[in-house]
Design a protein around this motif. Sequence first.
Motif, PDB file in Angstrom:
ATOM      1  N   ILE B 208       0.834  -1.204   0.000  1.00  0.00           N
ATOM      2  CA  ILE B 208       0.000   0.000   0.000  1.00  0.00           C
ATOM      3  C   ILE B 208       0.872   1.259   0.000  1.00  0.00           C
ATOM      4  O   ILE B 208       0.609   2.214  -0.732  1.00  0.00           O
ATOM      5  N   ILE B 209       1.920   1.236   0.808  1.00  0.00           N
ATOM      6  CA  ILE B 209       2.796   2.416   0.861  1.00  0.00           C
ATOM      7  C   ILE B 209       3.434   2.669  -0.498  1.00  0.00           C
ATOM      8  O   ILE B 209       3.522   3.810  -0.955  1.00  0.00           O
ATOM      9  N   LYS B 210       3.832   1.595  -1.182  1.00  0.00           N
ATOM     10  CA  LYS B 210       4.416   1.790  -2.509  1.00  0.00           C
ATOM     11  C   LYS B 210       3.373   2.319  -3.495  1.00  0.00           C
ATOM     12  O   LYS B 210       3.684   3.130  -4.354  1.00  0.00           O
ATOM     13  N   LEU B 211       2.107   1.848  -3.340  1.00  0.00           N
ATOM     14  CA  LEU B 211       1.050   2.292  -4.253  1.00  0.00           C
ATOM     15  C   LEU B 211       0.737   3.771  -4.097  1.00  0.00           C
ATOM     16  O   LEU B 211       0.347   4.434  -5.053  1.00  0.00           O
ATOM     17  N   ILE B 212       0.871   4.282  -2.875  1.00  0.00           N
ATOM     18  CA  ILE B 212       0.525   5.692  -2.695  1.00  0.00           C
ATOM     19  C   ILE B 212       1.754   6.585  -2.747  1.00  0.00           C
ATOM     20  O   ILE B 212       1.708   7.731  -2.324  1.00  0.00           O
ATOM     21  N   GLY B 213       2.852   6.060  -3.300  1.00  0.00           N
ATOM     22  CA  GLY B 213       3.985   6.931  -3.589  1.00  0.00           C
ATOM     23  C   GLY B 213       5.074   6.952  -2.542  1.00  0.00           C
ATOM     24  O   GLY B 213       5.814   7.931  -2.455  1.00  0.00           O
ATOM     25  N   GLY B 214       5.161   5.899  -1.724  1.00  0.00           N
ATOM     26  CA  GLY B 214       6.276   5.821  -0.781  1.00  0.00           C
ATOM     27  C   GLY B 214       7.550   5.421  -1.509  1.00  0.00           C
ATOM     28  O   GLY B 214       7.529   4.505  -2.317  1.00  0.00           O
ATOM     29  N   THR B 215       8.631   6.131  -1.254  1.00  0.00           N
ATOM     30  CA  THR B 215       9.897   5.787  -1.902  1.00  0.00           C
ATOM     31  C   THR B 215      10.475   4.541  -1.228  1.00  0.00           C
ATOM     32  O   THR B 215      10.065   4.166  -0.135  1.00  0.00           O
ATOM     33  N   ASP B 216      11.453   3.935  -1.900  1.00  0.00           N
ATOM     34  CA  ASP B 216      12.124   2.771  -1.315  1.00  0.00           C
ATOM     35  C   ASP B 216      12.748   3.150   0.028  1.00  0.00           C
ATOM     36  O   ASP B 216      12.714   2.376   0.983  1.00  0.00           O
ATOM     37  N   ALA B 217      13.310   4.358   0.080  1.00  0.00           N
ATOM     38  CA  ALA B 217      13.957   4.800   1.323  1.00  0.00           C
ATOM     39  C   ALA B 217      12.939   4.872   2.462  1.00  0.00           C
ATOM     40  O   ALA B 217      13.221   4.466   3.587  1.00  0.00           O
ATOM     41  N   PHE B 218      11.739   5.362   2.134  1.00  0.00           N
ATOM     42  CA  PHE B 218      10.697   5.479   3.163  1.00  0.00           C
ATOM     43  C   PHE B 218      10.290   4.102   3.676  1.00  0.00           C
ATOM     44  O   PHE B 218      10.115   3.903   4.878  1.00  0.00           O
ATOM     45  N   VAL B 219      10.143   3.154   2.741  1.00  0.00           N
ATOM     46  CA  VAL B 219       9.734   1.798   3.122  1.00  0.00           C
ATOM     47  C   VAL B 219      10.835   1.134   3.953  1.00  0.00           C
ATOM     48  O   VAL B 219      10.581   0.430   4.921  1.00  0.00           O
ATOM     49  N   ARG B 220      12.073   1.393   3.563  1.00  0.00           N
ATOM     50  CA  ARG B 220      13.225   0.758   4.192  1.00  0.00           C
ATOM     51  C   ARG B 220      13.452   1.259   5.617  1.00  0.00           C
ATOM     52  O   ARG B 220      13.838   0.515   6.498  1.00  0.00           O
ATOM     53  N   ARG B 221      13.225   2.560   5.826  1.00  0.00           N
ATOM     54  CA  ARG B 221      13.658   3.237   7.049  1.00  0.00           C
ATOM     55  C   ARG B 221      13.238   2.552   8.351  1.00  0.00           C
ATOM     56  O   ARG B 221      14.100   2.294   9.195  1.00  0.00           O
ATOM     57  N   PRO B 222      11.939   2.229   8.535  1.00  0.00           N
ATOM     58  CA  PRO B 222      11.575   1.621   9.823  1.00  0.00           C
ATOM     59  C   PRO B 222      12.294   0.291  10.074  1.00  0.00           C
ATOM     60  O   PRO B 222      12.638  -0.010  11.214  1.00  0.00           O
ATOM     61  N   PHE B 223      12.565  -0.463   9.010  1.00  0.00           N
ATOM     62  CA  PHE B 223      13.243  -1.747   9.201  1.00  0.00           C
ATOM     63  C   PHE B 223      14.699  -1.527   9.596  1.00  0.00           C
ATOM     64  O   PHE B 223      15.239  -2.244  10.437  1.00  0.00           O
ATOM     65  N   LEU B 224      15.325  -0.521   8.990  1.00  0.00           N
ATOM     66  CA  LEU B 224      16.712  -0.226   9.344  1.00  0.00           C
ATOM     67  C   LEU B 224      16.797   0.205  10.802  1.00  0.00           C
ATOM     68  O   LEU B 224      17.665  -0.231  11.554  1.00  0.00           O
ATOM     69  N   TYR B 225      15.868   1.067  11.201  1.00  0.00           N
ATOM     70  CA  TYR B 225      15.869   1.524  12.589  1.00  0.00           C
ATOM     71  C   TYR B 225      15.637   0.356  13.539  1.00  0.00           C
ATOM     72  O   TYR B 225      16.274   0.259  14.583  1.00  0.00           O
ATOM     73  N   SER B 226      14.692  -0.490  13.162  1.00  0.00           N
ATOM     74  CA  SER B 226      14.364  -1.598  14.050  1.00  0.00           C
ATOM     75  C   SER B 226      15.566  -2.542  14.187  1.00  0.00           C
ATOM     76  O   SER B 226      15.879  -3.003  15.292  1.00  0.00           O
ATOM     77  N   GLY B 227      16.298  -2.791  13.091  1.00  0.00           N
ATOM     78  CA  GLY B 227      17.498  -3.622  13.174  1.00  0.00           C
ATOM     79  C   GLY B 227      18.566  -2.977  14.051  1.00  0.00           C
ATOM     80  O   GLY B 227      19.172  -3.625  14.911  1.00  0.00           O
ATOM     81  N   PHE B 228      18.750  -1.684  13.838  1.00  0.00           N
ATOM     82  CA  PHE B 228      19.739  -0.942  14.627  1.00  0.00           C
ATOM     83  C   PHE B 228      19.383  -1.011  16.121  1.00  0.00           C
ATOM     84  O   PHE B 228      20.241  -1.294  16.964  1.00  0.00           O
ATOM     85  N   LEU B 229      18.105  -0.798  16.435  1.00  0.00           N
ATOM     86  CA  LEU B 229      17.672  -0.821  17.838  1.00  0.00           C
ATOM     87  C   LEU B 229      17.840  -2.200  18.450  1.00  0.00           C
ATOM     88  O   LEU B 229      18.268  -2.329  19.602  1.00  0.00           O
ATOM     89  N   GLN B 230      17.516  -3.239  17.677  1.00  0.00           N
ATOM     90  CA  GLN B 230      17.672  -4.597  18.207  1.00  0.00           C
ATOM     91  C   GLN B 230      19.126  -4.870  18.560  1.00  0.00           C
ATOM     92  O   GLN B 230      19.436  -5.430  19.606  1.00  0.00           O
ATOM     93  N   GLY B 231      20.036  -4.450  17.660  1.00  0.00           N
ATOM     94  CA  GLY B 231      21.458  -4.626  17.930  1.00  0.00           C
ATOM     95  C   GLY B 231      21.876  -3.849  19.162  1.00  0.00           C
ATOM     96  O   GLY B 231      22.623  -4.348  20.015  1.00  0.00           O
ATOM     97  N   LEU B 232      21.353  -2.632  19.274  1.00  0.00           N
ATOM     98  CA  LEU B 232      21.724  -1.771  20.394  1.00  0.00           C
ATOM     99  C   LEU B 232      21.227  -2.360  21.716  1.00  0.00           C
ATOM    100  O   LEU B 232      21.977  -2.454  22.701  1.00  0.00           O
TER     101      LEU B 232
END
Lengths: 222, 303
Positions: B208-232
């Motif tokens: 849905i996010i991709k359909l309404i114009g979310g960029t790859d970076a936008f889609v990626r961001r929460p997952f990157l943060y979540s990985g970073f936080l898990q490591g931290l």
Amino acid sequence: MIRFSQVTKRYPNGHEALKQVSLFIDRQEMVFLIGHSGAGKSTLLKLITRVERSTRGQLIVNERNLTRLPRRQVPYLRREIGVVFQDHKLLNDRTVFDNVALPLVVAGVGHRDTSRRVRAALDKVGLLGKERLFPITLSGGEQQRVGIARAVVNRPPILLADEPTGNLDAELSDEIMDLFGQFNQYGVTVLVATHDRRHIARLGKRVMELSDGSLIQGAEEG
Amino acid sequence: MTAYLTRHLQVLLASIGQMARNPGATVMTAAAIGVTLALPTLLYLITDNLERASAGFDKGAPVTLFLRKDLDKAGAQALARRLAQRPEVTASRFIDADAALAEFKQRSGLAAALDMLEGNPLPHSVVLDLSADEHTDFASRMLEELEADPDVSLAQSDLQWMRRLRAIVSLAQRGALLLAILLAVAVVVIISNTIRLAIVNRRDEIVIIKLIGGTDAFVRRPFLYSGFLQGLVGAVVAWVLIAGCLYLLGGPVDELSRLYGTEFRLVGLPLRDALLVLLCGGLLGWVASRWAVGRHLSRIEPR
Ligand SMILES: Nc1ncnc2c1ncn2[C@@H]1O[C@H](COP(=O)(O)OP(=O)(O)OP(=O)(O)O)[C@@H](O)[C@H]1O
Ligand SMILES: [Mg+2]
């Protein structure tokens, strides 16, 4: 606003869903797209939002040449097109407000603007006061209106709808179709794919008809 | 710029919220990562402490020369004086064979048995202190040289023992490094798997996010943060585990070093290294999610 020149779409399985389709939809026009099941209506809409790519021919949407549009530009194309889906495509774990706000969040609109514009959009579809509810708790017609609010919330110049009234009774679908008519009066270019010829008679707009992937009626105005 | 920062902050807070909403999964992952990070860090700390301990013993390990049995006392004393002249030798003590026997009798409590021996089985000996700043290589060369002296029958020092310990410590350090690399890979695998699951679970949302114009970076961001936080968070768990282990080891180590009459104390993780562990955790998490996202996110496209 939307121009197809000799557009052919062949799916990977070899099926030709669109055959040499040429059409033109002008700025601020409202057009109905009809045709039997499997005629290629959904395919045509998917080409406009670049969910599918054309096999041959040229496609121009809001001055963007889609045949040469790089992948990273696709999100910006989609922000210029509001889409209403037959199955709503709402996020059931988010409130109505959050669902409608999504296109603004994605585009990086500020908090205060978002709140104001979501309320305005919900007001237009008559759902103000339901923003704290979850989509599941709404009726089919209300869910569809949430979908419409989300499609128009960032004021796109183009609005596409793929059988937006497919699951609704006559009265509700009239309401929905009237909403599209209103948006068109505000200056939005509207393209609605539908089975229901009743609306066409009621609203008196231009009709394009697809049959087996070929456009047999209404390629241009007049 | 502030809008950019706010957006990132929003995603960060959303990721924290998501972790808080799944405490079970969060705790499990954090514990797994914590143990995985704590293991090599602890091994590193232990070898580091061993190295420091051995460095303390190392300096001025004395060399004992057992002289030829038939060398008389005058000859032995002359040798002791001659060796004392050498620049590498800071002190030289002559130990008379009879005095050594007397001391041995007293210390060992074997006086009765030793009395039955005819004469003194011990030779005269000389104890040399080598200058502390000399390198161990030099000391071991000295040892060989002294052994070659015709008046000396055996030259002995704690040096060899020290060198063996040193070799073991450096082997363990190498092992700790290898283990750290292997377990870093394990951390990446653990986190990238949780991210992969998160991506699969949120497939509809991504579409849905991709359909309404979310960029790859936008889609990626929460997952990157979540990985970073898990490591931290995993790194914080590791830090707590390490502190706990050091606390438990501290008492026995103090007792041991008191028994050996040394000043040695267990040194914990310095702040700088503790921060390094946190940084590594976060970085590994980020790398892992980056990897998972690269592999799985691009396959999710609207149809
Ligand atoms: N992903 C696909 N792969 C292969 N063939 C497809 C795919 N999507 C659609 N088609 C085929 O292309 C033709 C046109 O499909 P499309 O969904 O555009 O029709 P439609 O006019 O929207 O029909 P309906 O009114 O039933 O929704 C159909 O024959 C369909 O089977
Ligand atoms: Mg269709």
